[in-house]
Design an enzyme around this catalytic site. Structure first.
Site, short mmCIF file in Angstrom:
data_model
loop_
_atom_site.label_atom_id
_atom_site.label_comp_id
_atom_site.label_asym_id
_atom_site.label_seq_id
_atom_site.Cartn_x
_atom_site.Cartn_y
_atom_site.Cartn_z
N GLY A 96 0.90 -1.26 -0.11
CA GLY A 96 -0.03 -0.07 0.06
C GLY A 96 0.83 1.05 0.04
N GLU A 97 0.30 2.33 0.04
CA GLU A 97 1.04 3.49 0.07
C GLU A 97 1.50 3.83 1.08
OE1 GLU A 97 -1.46 7.21 0.14
OE2 GLU A 97 0.32 8.49 -0.03
N GLU A 100 3.43 -2.32 3.85
CA GLU A 100 3.17 -3.76 3.32
C GLU A 100 1.69 -4.18 3.66
OE1 GLU A 100 6.18 -5.96 4.93
OE2 GLU A 100 7.27 -5.97 3.14
N LYS A 119 -2.79 -4.11 7.39
CA LYS A 119 -2.19 -3.09 6.60
C LYS A 119 -1.21 -2.34 7.89
CE LYS A 119 -5.91 -1.68 3.52
NZ LYS A 119 -6.47 -0.59 2.71
N ASP A 212 -14.21 6.88 -5.30
CA ASP A 212 -13.43 6.18 -5.93
C ASP A 212 -14.01 4.62 -6.13
OD1 ASP A 212 -11.24 5.60 -7.37
OD2 ASP A 212 -9.70 5.07 -5.43
N ARG A 216 -11.29 -2.30 -8.80
CA ARG A 216 -10.12 -2.36 -8.22
C ARG A 216 -10.06 -2.19 -6.51
NH1 ARG A 216 -9.88 1.64 -11.08
NH2 ARG A 216 -9.83 3.92 -10.38
N ASP A 230 -11.51 0.46 0.50
CA ASP A 230 -10.65 1.63 0.30
C ASP A 230 -11.47 2.76 0.43
OD1 ASP A 230 -7.94 1.27 -1.47
OD2 ASP A 230 -9.10 -0.47 -1.30
N1 ADE Z 1 -5.85 -6.87 -0.09
C1 ADE Z 1 -6.21 -5.96 0.36
N2 ADE Z 1 -7.11 -6.05 1.28
C2 ADE Z 1 -7.34 -7.34 1.27
C3 ADE Z 1 -8.19 -8.12 2.19
N3 ADE Z 1 -9.06 -7.70 3.07
N4 ADE Z 1 -8.33 -9.48 1.98
C4 ADE Z 1 -7.40 -9.79 1.10
N5 ADE Z 1 -6.63 -9.16 0.15
C5 ADE Z 1 -6.46 -7.89 0.49
#
Ligand code: ADE
Length: 366
Positions: A96-97, A100, A119, A212, A216, A230
């Site tokens: 991610g921004e 990882e 995240k 957004d 994706r 997101d």
């Molecule tokens: N990629 C980003 N978030 C996710 C999630 N909640 N589960 C699986 N892959 C992801």
């Protein structure tokens, strides 16, 4: 008589002071101050939303975490603090921004372990990055719906700072569809679209505008349930590789965005409905890029001239008609998410309406 006069004078004085206080002193700046001092419970009780009452009294309203003087307070109001010893990180699944994204397990006291995505905020961040990172958790933590990604909690009291959400086995919808080209029935595809519309109806009822919405940013679990993810307003657009700068300096995912939001930043649930039409097109074309390799500028000009995406191959007529409805120039003419959910529910109950494909209809006119 004098007594009566002095009484009516005091009354007028009182009324004038009251009106001045209500109309002048409670200016937008003061409203912002009052709002930042209110607890979220007070905001919810008073249905206070950006200075406007929400359309549905009684429906829980989304509270913008940026209205808190202290963003850490917002996080703790909407997200549970998780003891990091309950988290087991297993593998890195993305970047991610802010750092990882990993998969792992979370032990919930009194329950069995669950699969989670974690995240992380990489070290060396500045305060603003920490606030932007945690903003997403403050937003997600306010939602509770089967088609919105669920926040399990946050780790803020030790390092690394983490956001823990439910794990979605099939990852993001765009890549999932690309790797399963042509493999689903019409009903399965409509089921995915129905789930996304239901999540969006929930968000719009709460007064939250996503800005957004794109395949994706939808995650898919092992049961093909699609969930909107997101969140984070401006931050999301910084993070989105599709977002490009407009002439007015905004960063916008042009191909997914309604014309009024591109031209004068008029984002609303109606502009989310435009984006939803693009998501429908992405789903029915198994992850094709909207407008293919056209440049952003050509997309803007073509839309302005009235061009709209044609039906993907094998697309039922009724679904392309719904897409065109979402892409009406006049935003008040676009369907509300509640209408989309009811329409798709009817299609699922009466699948014969999915049999007429656009190719067949076009074929008839030759
Ligand atoms: N990629 C980003 N978030 C996710 C999630 N909640 N589960 C699986 N892959 C992801």
């Amino acid at each position: 008589m004098d007594k009566v006069n002095s009484f009516s004078c005091s009354m007028w004085f009182f009324i004038t002071v009251f009106l001045v206080t209500e109309c002048v002193i409670v200016s937008p700046r003061c409203q912002w101050y009052i709002k930042s001092k209110m607890s979220s419970e007070e905001k919810r009780r008073t249905n206070y939303q950006s200075g406007h009452a929400l359309p549905f009294p009684g429906v829980k309203a989304y509270v913008d975490p940026d209205t808190y003087e202290d963003p850490t307070q917002a996080v703790h109001e909407f997200a549970k603090e998780i003891d990091p010893t309950r988290i087991r990180i297993e593998r890195v699944i993305g970047a991610g921004e802010f750092g990882e994204v990993c998969s792992g397990r979370l032990r919930i006291p009194g329950k069995r372990e669950i699969a989670v995505a974690i995240k992380t905020l990489k070290g060396g961040y500045v305060e603003r990055q920490r606030r932007d990172f945690l903003r997403e958790a403050s937003i997600m933590g306010q939602f509770d719906h089967p088609n919105i990604i669920r926040l399990e909690g946050v780790v803020t009291k030790s390092r690394p700072v983490m956001i823990v959400v439910e794990y979605m086995e099939n990852g993001s919808l765009d890549s999932f569809l690309r790797t399963h080209d042509g493999q689903f029935t019409g009903i399965q595809l409509v089921g995915m679209l129905r789930g996304i519309a239901s999540g969006m109806k929930y968000l719009s009822d709460m007064g939250y505008v996503h800005r957004d919405l794109a395949a994706r940013n939808i995650l898919v679990n092992s049961n093909l349930v699609c969930k909107v993810s997101d969140f984070g307003l401006s931050r999301v657009l910084e993070d989105d590789p599709e977002a490009a700068y407009t002439t007015t300096g905004g960063k916008i995912p042009i191909r997914w965005t309604a014309p009024e939001a591109i031209s004068y930043r008029k984002f609303s649930s109606a502009s989310d409905a435009w984006s939803y039409g693009i998501v429908m097109w992405e789903v029915m074309s198994y992850g094709e890029r909207p407008y293919w390799e056209m440049s952003n500028q050509d997309v803007i000009l073509s839309i302005e001239e009235g061009y709209r995406l044609p039906a993907p191959m094998g697309c039922p007529v009724v679904l392309h008609q719904l897409m065109l409805h979402c892409w009406q120039k006049e935003r008040s003419q676009r369907p509300k998410f509640t209408d989309v959910v009811s329409f798709l529910d009817k299609l699922i109950r009466n699948p014969s309406s999915l049999l007429a494909l656009v190719e067949d209809i076009q074929g008839e006119s030759f």
